[in-house]
Design a protein around this motif. Structure first.
Motif, PDB file in Angstrom:
ATOM      1  N   TYR A 134     100.348 -11.380  91.326  1.00  0.00           N
ATOM      2  CA  TYR A 134      99.220 -12.112  91.903  1.00  0.00           C
ATOM      3  C   TYR A 134      99.677 -12.932  93.115  1.00  0.00           C
ATOM      4  CZ  TYR A 134      96.575 -10.853  87.698  1.00  0.00           C
ATOM      5  OH  TYR A 134      95.938 -10.153  86.699  1.00  0.00           O
ATOM      6  N   SER A 135     100.840 -13.578  93.026  1.00  0.00           N
ATOM      7  CA  SER A 135     101.329 -14.301  94.198  1.00  0.00           C
ATOM      8  C   SER A 135     101.688 -13.320  95.304  1.00  0.00           C
ATOM      9  CB  SER A 135     102.522 -15.195  93.844  1.00  0.00           C
ATOM     10  OG  SER A 135     103.556 -14.471  93.226  1.00  0.00           O
ATOM     11  N   GLY A 136     102.179 -12.125  94.919  1.00  0.00           N
ATOM     12  CA  GLY A 136     102.409 -11.087  95.916  1.00  0.00           C
ATOM     13  C   GLY A 136     101.126 -10.667  96.595  1.00  0.00           C
ATOM     14  N   ALA A 137     100.053 -10.539  95.818  1.00  0.00           N
ATOM     15  CA  ALA A 137      98.764 -10.138  96.381  1.00  0.00           C
ATOM     16  C   ALA A 137      98.258 -11.162  97.387  1.00  0.00           C
ATOM     17  CB  ALA A 137      97.742  -9.932  95.264  1.00  0.00           C
ATOM     18  N   VAL A 138      98.355 -12.441  97.041  1.00  0.00           N
ATOM     19  CA  VAL A 138      97.901 -13.484  97.959  1.00  0.00           C
ATOM     20  C   VAL A 138      98.707 -13.432  99.255  1.00  0.00           C
ATOM     21  CG1 VAL A 138      97.767 -15.980  98.331  1.00  0.00           C
ATOM     22  CG2 VAL A 138      97.027 -15.008  96.147  1.00  0.00           C
ATOM     23  N   ALA A 139     100.031 -13.352  99.121  1.00  0.00           N
ATOM     24  CA  ALA A 139     100.884 -13.357 100.310  1.00  0.00           C
ATOM     25  C   ALA A 139     100.598 -12.153 101.208  1.00  0.00           C
ATOM     26  CB  ALA A 139     102.354 -13.374  99.892  1.00  0.00           C
ATOM     27  N   LEU A 140     100.456 -10.980 100.613  1.00  0.00           N
ATOM     28  CA  LEU A 140     100.234  -9.777 101.420  1.00  0.00           C
ATOM     29  C   LEU A 140      98.850  -9.775 102.064  1.00  0.00           C
ATOM     30  CD1 LEU A 140     101.991  -7.129  99.162  1.00  0.00           C
ATOM     31  CD2 LEU A 140     102.849  -8.169 101.271  1.00  0.00           C
ATOM     32  N   ARG A 141      97.875 -10.367 101.402  1.00  0.00           N
ATOM     33  CA  ARG A 141      96.557 -10.519 102.042  1.00  0.00           C
ATOM     34  C   ARG A 141      96.659 -11.412 103.281  1.00  0.00           C
ATOM     35  NH1 ARG A 141      91.338  -8.524 100.644  1.00  0.00           N
ATOM     36  NH2 ARG A 141      90.483 -10.631 100.417  1.00  0.00           N
ATOM     37  N   LEU A 142      97.466 -12.455 103.195  1.00  0.00           N
ATOM     38  CA  LEU A 142      97.634 -13.347 104.345  1.00  0.00           C
ATOM     39  C   LEU A 142      98.431 -12.667 105.455  1.00  0.00           C
ATOM     40  CD1 LEU A 142      98.297 -16.767 102.571  1.00  0.00           C
ATOM     41  CD2 LEU A 142      96.127 -15.826 103.406  1.00  0.00           C
ATOM     42  N   VAL A 143      99.361 -11.787 105.071  1.00  0.00           N
ATOM     43  CA  VAL A 143     100.061 -10.988 106.072  1.00  0.00           C
ATOM     44  C   VAL A 143      99.060 -10.118 106.833  1.00  0.00           C
ATOM     45  CG1 VAL A 143     101.694  -9.074 106.380  1.00  0.00           C
ATOM     46  CG2 VAL A 143     102.300 -11.000 104.893  1.00  0.00           C
ATOM     47  N   ASP A 144      98.136  -9.508 106.108  1.00  0.00           N
ATOM     48  CA  ASP A 144      97.097  -8.701 106.745  1.00  0.00           C
ATOM     49  C   ASP A 144      96.273  -9.504 107.748  1.00  0.00           C
ATOM     50  OD1 ASP A 144      97.389  -6.106 105.903  1.00  0.00           O
ATOM     51  OD2 ASP A 144      95.918  -6.233 104.293  1.00  0.00           O
ATOM     52  N   ARG A 145      96.044 -10.749 107.435  1.00  0.00           N
ATOM     53  CA  ARG A 145      95.211 -11.594 108.298  1.00  0.00           C
ATOM     54  C   ARG A 145      96.006 -12.212 109.439  1.00  0.00           C
ATOM     55  NH1 ARG A 145      92.486 -15.747 104.285  1.00  0.00           N
ATOM     56  NH2 ARG A 145      91.830 -16.612 106.307  1.00  0.00           N
ATOM     57  N   GLY A 146      97.305 -11.970 109.480  1.00  0.00           N
ATOM     58  CA  GLY A 146      98.139 -12.525 110.526  1.00  0.00           C
ATOM     59  C   GLY A 146      98.508 -13.976 110.322  1.00  0.00           C
TER      60      GLY A 146
END
Length: 417
Positions: A125-137
Motif C-alpha cells: 500500500y505504501s508502494g502504491a501511494v509512492a508510485l501514484r505520486l511518481v506518476d503525477r510528477g
C-alpha cells in the motif's frame, strides 16, 4: 494505553504472551532472544474489495473442494491456524474457499467481510501511494533522502526512493532496535509517534552501500511514507484515501493507530501444539508498525487491492515497468515458488506461472496476496496464526505449497506436473 481483554478468562496467558512474543517480520541479529521449545519467542513488531459474491456463499465444484481440502490440511495440523480463507477472482467471477473458524469457541466460518491485520502486506500500500505520486510528477524514483527528508542522518542521504521500495537501501531496521523492543515489551498497546519510528536507529550507519544488495527492512517503508508526506504536504493516512481507497472503491480498509479491529473480525491466534489457541487479535497496537505493517482490511478489500496494484490499474505503463525491475530477494515470509523483489511488489514464479504481490506475518496472522500482470485475476490467502521461517519452518513450507496450488488454480493449471 491499555484496554480490557476481549476474553477475560484468557487474560493470564495473554499477559504472559506480551512478555514472550513480540511478533513481526524478522528478528534482530544484535539482541539475544528468549526461546520456548525451540521457537523464537520475541520477534520484531509489524512484519511484523468490494466482491460481488455474497460473504456466505459456499465454494462449488470439484476444484474448489480440492482447494478447501488443502486449507483444511493446514487447519488440522497440531500447529495449524484455527481459520483460513482464500479469495480467487477471475474477471467478474469470484470464488471463496475457507476452512476452520473465524473465532475459536464458535462455529462461524471466516468471511470475506471479516477485518484482519495485513502485516507486511501493508508495504504494498505504501508502494502504491509512492508510485501514484511518481506518476503525477510529485516524486521521483531517484529522489534521495537528503532531498526529501533532510532531517534524517546525513550518512543516509544518498538512499533513493527506488532503493527503499526494493529493500536495497541499507537502512537499519528500527524494529530490531533494543530500545524499540524494550518499549513494546513493556507496553504492547503503546501509541508511538509513527513518524518518529526511525529515531530508534538514527544513530546507526547504513548496513551496506545503497543499491549493493537486498536486505528486507521495516525502516524502508516508514521512510517511503515520510517521503510521500514531504512531497505533498499531506498525511500518509489521507494519501491512502485519495490514492488507493477511492480509486479502487475500498470501503473496509484502514490504517489504525490503536490495537482494536473493527467488527466483524477474523481473530488471530498464537498456536502452541497441545494448548488452546490464545487470541492475540488485539495484543499489539498498530502505531509501532504504521506504513510498514499496520494496515487492516477484509479479505474482499485485500483481493480488490491486489488486482488493482499487481495489474497496474493504479499506475501508468511506464511506472509499472519500473516497478517490475526485479532483484533477487524474498518477501517475509517467503511466498510460493521463487521470489524476486520489485518496487513495493514481489514476483512469485510458480510451476504454473508468475503472479505479483506481497506477503506478511504478525501476531495472529499470515497473509499472501497476488495478481496477474493484466490484473484480471487475483488471489488472497489469509490464515489466523503467524507463520515464518524462524518460528515455524515446517508449517511455512506446507503453507507455501498450498499457496502454489492456489496460484495454479487461479491461473487455470490446477494439477502438478
Amino acid at each position: 494505553m491499555h484496554g480490557v481483554p476481549e476474553h477475560p478468562e484468557q487474560q493470564p496467558r495473554s499477559r504472559h504472551l506480551i512478555n514472550r512474543r513480540l511478533v513481526v517480520s524478522r528478528r534482530s541479529r544484535r539482541s539475544p532472544l528468549p526461546r520456548r521449545g525451540g521457537r523464537t519467542l520475541i520477534g520484531l513488531l509489524a512484519a511484523s474489495l468490494a466482491l460481488a459474491a455474497p460473504a456466505g456463499a459456499s465454494p462449488r465444484g470439484n476444484g474448489d473442494e480440492a482447494l478447501r481440502n488443502r486449507l483444511q490440511e493446514l487447519v488440522d495440523r497440531p500447529d495449524g491456524p484455527p481459520g483460513a480463507i482464500a479469495v480467487l477472482r477471475d474477471g467478474g467471477r469470484v470464488r471463496v474457499v475457507r476452512a476452520g473458524v473465524a473465532e475459536v469457541g464458535t462455529r462461524r466460518a471466516p468471511s470475506t467481510t471479516d477485518h484482519m491485520r495485513l502485516a507486511s502486506a501493508s508495504k504494498a500500500y505504501s508502494g502504491a501511494v509512492a508510485l501514484r505520486l511518481v506518476d503525477r510528477g510529485l516524486l521521483g524514483l531517484d529522489d534521495t533522502i537528503a532531498h526529501r527528508l533532510p532531517q534524517l542522518p546525513q550518512s543516509w542521504g544518498h538512499v533513493t526512493l527506488r532503493q527503499l521500495l526494493n529493500h536495497t537501501s541499507g537502512l537499519p531496521d528500527y524494529s530490531a532496535a533494543p530500545d524499540f523492543i524494550e518499549l513494546i515489551q513493556a507496553e504492547p498497546h503503546r501509541v508511538f509517534d509513527s513518524r518518529r519510528l526511525l529515531d530508534f536507529v538514527t544513530d546507526d550507519d547504513l548496513e551496506f552501500a545503497p543499491g549493493s544488495r537486498y536486505h528486507y527492512s521495516n525502516s524502508d517503508n516508514i521512510a517511503v511514507a515520510l517521503m510521500t508526506e514531504a512531497a505533498t504536504g499531506q498525511r500518509y493516512e489521507d494519501l491512502l484515501v485519495s490514492q488507493v481507497y477511492q480509486p479502487l472503491g475500498l470501503t473496509r480498509t484502514s490504517l489504525p493507530v490503536g490495537y482494536q479491529l473493527p467488527s466483524p473480525r477474523l481473530h488471530g491466534y498464537d498456536v502452541e501444539p497441545g494448548s488452546r489457541p490464545q487470541d492475540v487479535t488485539t495484543l499489539f497496537g498498530a502505531s509501532g508498525s504504521w506504513a510498514s505493517g499496520g494496515m487492516v482490511a477484509t479479505p474482499a478489500d485485500f483481493n480488490t487491492f491486489m488486482a488493482g496494484y499487481a495489474g497496474g490499474k493504479l499506475i501508468s505503463t511506464a511506472t509499472r515497468e519500473q516497478q517490475r525491475s526485479f532483484v533477487e530477494g524474498a518477501s517475509e515470509p517467503a511466498g510460493p515458488g521463487s521470489n524476486r523483489a520489485g518496487l513495493g511488489i514481489f514476483a512469485y514464479t510458480t510451476r504454473c506461472g508468475v503472479v505479483y504481490g506481497h506477503t506478511g506475518n504478525t501476531a495472529g496472522y499470515t497473509q499472501f496476496g497476488a495478481g496477474t500482470r493484466d490484473g484480471r485475476r487475483s488471489l488472497t490467502l489469509s490464515i489466523t496464526s503467524q507463520v515464518n521461517q524462524k518460528n515455524t519452518p515446517d508449517l511455512l513450507a506446507h503453507l507455501r505449497d498450498v499457496e502454489e496450488d492456489f496460484v495454479c488454480a487461479l491461473l487455470g493449471s490446477p494439477h502438478k506436473p
